[in-house]
Design a protein around this motif. Sequence first.
Motif, PDB file in Angstrom:
ATOM      1  N   GLU A  25      -1.503  -1.276   0.751  1.00 19.87           N
ATOM      2  CA  GLU A  25      -2.861  -1.415   0.223  1.00 19.87           C
ATOM      3  C   GLU A  25      -3.834  -0.501   0.976  1.00 19.87           C
ATOM      4  N   MET A  26      -3.668  -0.417   2.304  1.00 19.76           N
ATOM      5  CA  MET A  26      -4.587   0.393   3.102  1.00 19.76           C
ATOM      6  C   MET A  26      -4.412   1.880   2.809  1.00 19.76           C
ATOM      7  N   GLU A  31      -3.420   3.142  -0.027  1.00 17.65           N
ATOM      8  CA  GLU A  31      -4.035   3.371  -1.339  1.00 17.65           C
ATOM      9  C   GLU A  31      -5.559   3.381  -1.239  1.00 17.65           C
ATOM     10  N   ARG A  32      -6.140   2.481  -0.462  1.00 18.78           N
ATOM     11  CA  ARG A  32      -7.602   2.473  -0.273  1.00 18.78           C
ATOM     12  C   ARG A  32      -8.079   3.811   0.297  1.00 18.78           C
TER      13      ARG A  32
END
Length: 77
Positions: free
Chosen positions: A3-4, A6-7
Amino acid sequence: MSEMVERAAIAIVDFINAQDGYGTHWEDASDDAKQDMCKMARAVIEAMRKPTEAMILNSTTKSCLSIWQSMIDEALK
């Protein structure tokens, strides 16, 4: 992809779009472009794994380094 990562990749795309006033938004980007942005994001996050001397000096405990590195490692999974 984490997730990080992708962020961070989305933030890179947003930054590029803001600089040139046009471009592809994340959701419209090709899979190859997304992979490239994720590689860039991963490189930046990996570079952050080693804190600066100022970060170390201003940490409140010695365990901060271990916690910081563990959090970065998790972001890179």
